[in-house]
Design a protein around this motif. Structure first.
Motif, PDB file in Angstrom:
ATOM      1  N   GLU A  78      -0.351  13.877   9.884  1.00 52.86           N
ATOM      2  CA  GLU A  78      -1.124  13.722   8.644  1.00 52.86           C
ATOM      3  C   GLU A  78      -0.313  14.208   7.451  1.00 52.86           C
ATOM      4  O   GLU A  78      -0.325  13.596   6.384  1.00 52.86           O
ATOM      5  N   ARG A  81       2.066  11.532   6.689  1.00 57.74           N
ATOM      6  CA  ARG A  81       1.464  10.352   6.059  1.00 57.74           C
ATOM      7  C   ARG A  81       1.078  10.611   4.611  1.00 57.74           C
ATOM      8  O   ARG A  81       1.062   9.700   3.794  1.00 57.74           O
ATOM      9  N   PHE A  88       1.436  -3.084   2.901  1.00 57.26           N
ATOM     10  CA  PHE A  88       1.378  -3.964   4.066  1.00 57.26           C
ATOM     11  C   PHE A  88       1.708  -5.400   3.695  1.00 57.26           C
ATOM     12  O   PHE A  88       1.494  -5.829   2.562  1.00 57.26           O
ATOM     13  N   PHE A  94      -9.020  -3.101   1.296  1.00 55.19           N
ATOM     14  CA  PHE A  94     -10.339  -3.053   1.932  1.00 55.19           C
ATOM     15  C   PHE A  94     -11.277  -3.956   1.144  1.00 55.19           C
ATOM     16  O   PHE A  94     -11.592  -3.674  -0.017  1.00 55.19           O
ATOM     17  N   ARG A 106      -7.189   7.300  -0.838  1.00 52.98           N
ATOM     18  CA  ARG A 106      -6.780   8.595  -0.284  1.00 52.98           C
ATOM     19  C   ARG A 106      -7.371   9.745  -1.095  1.00 52.98           C
ATOM     20  O   ARG A 106      -7.818  10.753  -0.528  1.00 52.98           O
TER      21      ARG A 106
ATOM     22  N   LYS B  56     -24.930   3.172   4.193  1.00 55.08           N
ATOM     23  CA  LYS B  56     -24.637   1.743   4.084  1.00 55.08           C
ATOM     24  C   LYS B  56     -24.978   1.030   5.405  1.00 55.08           C
ATOM     25  O   LYS B  56     -25.567  -0.043   5.423  1.00 55.08           O
ATOM     26  N   THR B 136      -6.223  -8.169   9.567  1.00 55.90           N
ATOM     27  CA  THR B 136      -5.626  -8.138   8.232  1.00 55.90           C
ATOM     28  C   THR B 136      -4.990  -6.777   7.935  1.00 55.90           C
ATOM     29  O   THR B 136      -4.746  -6.437   6.781  1.00 55.90           O
ATOM     30  N   GLU B 137      -4.747  -5.996   8.990  1.00 59.50           N
ATOM     31  CA  GLU B 137      -4.056  -4.699   8.899  1.00 59.50           C
ATOM     32  C   GLU B 137      -4.846  -3.634   8.144  1.00 59.50           C
ATOM     33  O   GLU B 137      -4.305  -2.588   7.795  1.00 59.50           O
ATOM     34  N   GLN B 138      -6.140  -3.881   7.892  1.00 56.44           N
ATOM     35  CA  GLN B 138      -6.913  -2.868   7.163  1.00 56.44           C
ATOM     36  C   GLN B 138      -7.117  -1.599   7.993  1.00 56.44           C
ATOM     37  O   GLN B 138      -7.230  -0.504   7.445  1.00 56.44           O
ATOM     38  N   ASP B 140      -4.912  -0.393  10.192  1.00 53.47           N
ATOM     39  CA  ASP B 140      -3.645   0.325  10.035  1.00 53.47           C
ATOM     40  C   ASP B 140      -3.591   1.012   8.670  1.00 53.47           C
ATOM     41  O   ASP B 140      -3.131   2.150   8.554  1.00 53.47           O
ATOM     42  N   ALA B 141      -4.063   0.293   7.647  1.00 56.74           N
ATOM     43  CA  ALA B 141      -4.040   0.867   6.297  1.00 56.74           C
ATOM     44  C   ALA B 141      -4.905   2.122   6.232  1.00 56.74           C
ATOM     45  O   ALA B 141      -4.506   3.134   5.648  1.00 56.74           O
ATOM     46  N   LEU B 142      -6.067   2.088   6.889  1.00 53.25           N
ATOM     47  CA  LEU B 142      -6.927   3.281   6.933  1.00 53.25           C
ATOM     48  C   LEU B 142      -6.157   4.470   7.473  1.00 53.25           C
ATOM     49  O   LEU B 142      -6.188   5.565   6.915  1.00 53.25           O
ATOM     50  N   LYS B 143      -5.449   4.231   8.598  1.00 45.77           N
ATOM     51  CA  LYS B 143      -4.729   5.333   9.248  1.00 45.77           C
ATOM     52  C   LYS B 143      -3.639   5.876   8.331  1.00 45.77           C
ATOM     53  O   LYS B 143      -3.471   7.092   8.219  1.00 45.77           O
ATOM     54  N   THR B 144      -2.882   4.973   7.683  1.00 48.66           N
ATOM     55  CA  THR B 144      -1.799   5.477   6.825  1.00 48.66           C
ATOM     56  C   THR B 144      -2.366   6.241   5.639  1.00 48.66           C
ATOM     57  O   THR B 144      -1.679   7.067   5.053  1.00 48.66           O
ATOM     58  N   LEU B 145      -3.626   5.973   5.277  1.00 47.83           N
ATOM     59  CA  LEU B 145      -4.240   6.705   4.172  1.00 47.83           C
ATOM     60  C   LEU B 145      -5.019   7.922   4.691  1.00 47.83           C
ATOM     61  O   LEU B 145      -5.897   8.449   4.014  1.00 47.83           O
ATOM     62  N   SER B 146      -4.692   8.331   5.922  1.00 47.66           N
ATOM     63  CA  SER B 146      -5.276   9.531   6.532  1.00 47.66           C
ATOM     64  C   SER B 146      -6.783   9.446   6.725  1.00 47.66           C
ATOM     65  O   SER B 146      -7.475  10.453   6.684  1.00 47.66           O
ATOM     66  N   ALA B 147      -7.306   8.232   6.908  1.00 43.63           N
ATOM     67  CA  ALA B 147      -8.716   8.095   7.268  1.00 43.63           C
ATOM     68  C   ALA B 147      -8.759   7.653   8.725  1.00 43.63           C
ATOM     69  O   ALA B 147      -8.119   6.689   9.097  1.00 43.63           O
ATOM     70  N   TYR B 152     -14.430   6.954  10.069  1.00 46.63           N
ATOM     71  CA  TYR B 152     -14.750   6.153   8.889  1.00 46.63           C
ATOM     72  C   TYR B 152     -15.511   4.881   9.248  1.00 46.63           C
ATOM     73  O   TYR B 152     -16.404   4.473   8.526  1.00 46.63           O
TER      74      TYR B 152
END
Ligand SMILES: Nc1ncnc2c1ncn2[C@@H]1O[C@H](COP(=O)(O)OP(=O)(O)O)[C@@H](O)[C@H]1O
Ligand SMILES: [Mg+2]
Lengths: 254, 271
Positions: A78, A81, A88, A94, A106, B56, B136-138, B140-147, B152
């Motif tokens: 973490e 990261r 990407f 999102f 973030r 939500k 669409t790699e979203q 993976d994007a979550l993980k790289t943004l520490s979520a 989540y």
């Protein structure tokens, strides 16, 4: 020699019988821009995903800032990261969130920043990629492909990372938009003083953003040198790629 | 893939190899699903909770399912009353319609119908949404943004389904019983007051609770199958479509299997 910010040592990765990476060795010095060339399906994205810890290598090591992060899942990863930005290939915005919530993701989630402060920072960062505050409340689906790339770039740079990965930043864009994206990448990377790893098969893009160029072929880095020497590499594979010829040692993947 | 074990004589698959591989694949799948479920449940039951996402999902899973649940329940209740009347008629037992309707709806049909309808509406929807995010790699994007996607994405859906299913089932119970009452009073000439009195007298808290406990389990199954299949969806529109179909079929079968196991359990402990 300064310690590399990122180092891959003998990284291997297979999917079943598909041996994609066969011992990749590469390193990036702080503040330098490395471009990795390679054909479609040569494993460029897989290489980045291993470096980011989105995939675990079958063999080899990944060092970030001198620290072994190969199998690290917890706090170390973490911490890593939080110092890395990633753009990407598909943008990966999102689609259930607005543009500004994407950019500030973030800050809102991991950093628990107040929404009003996060939005302010997001709009600041959107300005850096030449997007006005008017797009902030739109959804990603409501803006063009080039704008989406810029939003994704804003999301990658908002936390001022030390290292940024760009996965084919210009693929799917027209040459003019692509050049504008290259300019923005160059400008922002320099402004941050960050190291950059860009993977691409777009030579124009490579020449523009690279300090150094490397070539990935059959799962290995087969050539590496300063960007200025790309036309005098003395390597048949690199020459074929640079000139975009179908005949040569590299077989087109059809 | 065609290696030696699949094609022996004349290109027919070797049944032993085929069965063996199928069994191994099944156990592998059960193992992966169990680990996924464990991680989701752990994320759902420990802080920090993502309340915005949870809210939500409660709206998406619970509130927007009300029409389909209500409509299904009224028709099932009506058909049930009609069939019990016809069957009971043969023994002169048609006066038991209200009793059997309320028992059948609260213990069994309210929960299973809600579970099955949501296996369609909710599970497939979750699988398609998560699958699209995957390809669409979203994710993976979550993980790289520490979520963490478990916190989540999956835990809020799991919690929302487990919390709202009992409420939906309670509503299905009420509307289902009303469906039975409607048919009985307007088509079968029952006296309205007597029908309602018989229903209320026969109704026990245990029967309702049985249905509600089933509902919690069904909610978990519904959310888990959607998240699991979506998260391993392969690239392309066909991959996402396949994930949606697989998740829906899986959830429907698991809801019915869980219903049987839970019914057995409740009968065993005498409620
Ligand atoms: N998650 C995965 N599972 C199986 N195979 C994969 C996966 N990701 C990539 N591959 C395979 O690895 C190879 C390299 O893919 P990739 O790195 O995406 O290529 P590119 O160089 O175009 O980015 C391809 O053959 C691809 O099919
Ligand atoms: Mg790629």
């Amino acid at each position: 020699m300064t310690q590399p910010i990122l180092e891959l040592k003998g990284v291997e990765k297979s999917f079943g019988s598909n041996h994609v990476l066969r011992g990749v060795d590469i390193d990036v010095a702080p503040g330098r821009s490395l471009v990795v060339l390679g054909g479609s399906g040569s494993g460029k994205s897989v290489m980045l995903k291993n470096a980011l810890g989105l995939m675990t290598p079958d063999a080899g090591k990944i060092l970030f800032d001198g620290q072994d992060v190969t199998n690290n899942q917890g706090k170390t990863r973490e911490a890593m990261r939080s110092r890395i930005g990633m753009l990407f290939q598909s943008g990966a915005l999102f689609d259930s969130l607005t543009v500004w919530e994407n950019v500030a993701f973030r800050l809102l989630n991991a950093d628990k920043m107040k929404r009003s402060d996060a939005k302010e920072q997001a709009i600041e960062t959107l300005k850096k990629v030449r997007l006005g505050a008017s797009v902030a409340d739109l959804r990603p689906a409501e803006i063009s492909g080039g704008m989406q790339k810029r939003v994704a770039l804003a999301r990658a740079i908002i936390t001022k990372p030390d290292l940024i990965f760009f996965d084919e930043p210009t693929t799917g864009l027209d040459p003019i938009t692509a050049d504008a994206i290259n300019d923005l990448i160059l400008e922002q990377v320099k402004a941050l003083g960050a190291a950059a790893v860009t993977i691409t098969h777009d030579m124009a893009s490579a020449r523009k953003v690279a300090d150094e160029i490397a070539m990935l072929f059959e799962g290995k880095i087969i050539w590496r040198g300063p960007a200025s020497e790309i036309d005098r590499s003395g390597n048949d594979h690199v020459d074929q790629f640079v000139h975009g010829r179908a005949d040569g040692p590299i077989q087109p993947s059809l | 893939m065609s290696d030696a074990s699949t094609t022996k004589s004349g290109g027919f698959p070797n049944p032993l190899a085929w069965t063996g591989r199928g069994t191994l694949a099944l156990f592998g799948e059960i193992g992966r699903l169990s680990i996924f479920s464990g991680r989701t449940a752990l994320s759902a039951l420990t802080p920090p909770w993502n309340l915005a996402q949870l809210w939500k999902q409660i709206i998406a899973i619970g509130f927007y399912s009300l029409p389909v649940v209500g409509l299904s329940a009224v028709f099932i209740g009506a058909a049930l009353a009609l069939n019990i009347y016809t069957g009971g008629n043969r023994f002169g037992a048609e006066q038991f319609v209200p009793n059997i309707v309320v028992l059948g709806i609260t213990r069994e049909l309210g929960a299973t119908i809600t579970g099955l309808m949501l296996a369609g509406r909710v599970t497939a929807g979750i699988a398609a949404e998560i699958g699209a995010m995957k390809v669409t790699e979203q994710i993976d994007a979550l993980k790289t943004l520490s979520a963490n996607p478990f916190r989540y994405l999956y835990a809020p859906r799991f919690l929302a389904a487990a919390l709202t299913l009992p409420l939906l089932v309670l509503i299905a119970d009420i509307i289902g019983v009303m469906g039975g009452w409607l048919v009985s009073v307007y088509a079968l000439d029952f006296d309205s007051t007597t029908y309602i009195r018989n229903t209320v007298d026969f109704l026990t808290l245990d029967d309702v609770v049985v249905g509600l406990i089933k509902a919690v389990i069904f909610g978990m199954v519904i959310a888990l199958m959607g998240c699991y299949q979506g998260s391993k969806s392969s690239a392309g529109a066909t991959g996402v479509g396949r994930a949606a179909t697989l998740s829906m079929v899986g959830a429907a079968v698991l809801v019915l299997a869980a219903n049987y196991i839970l019914s057995t359990f409740f009968v065993q402990i005498g409620i």
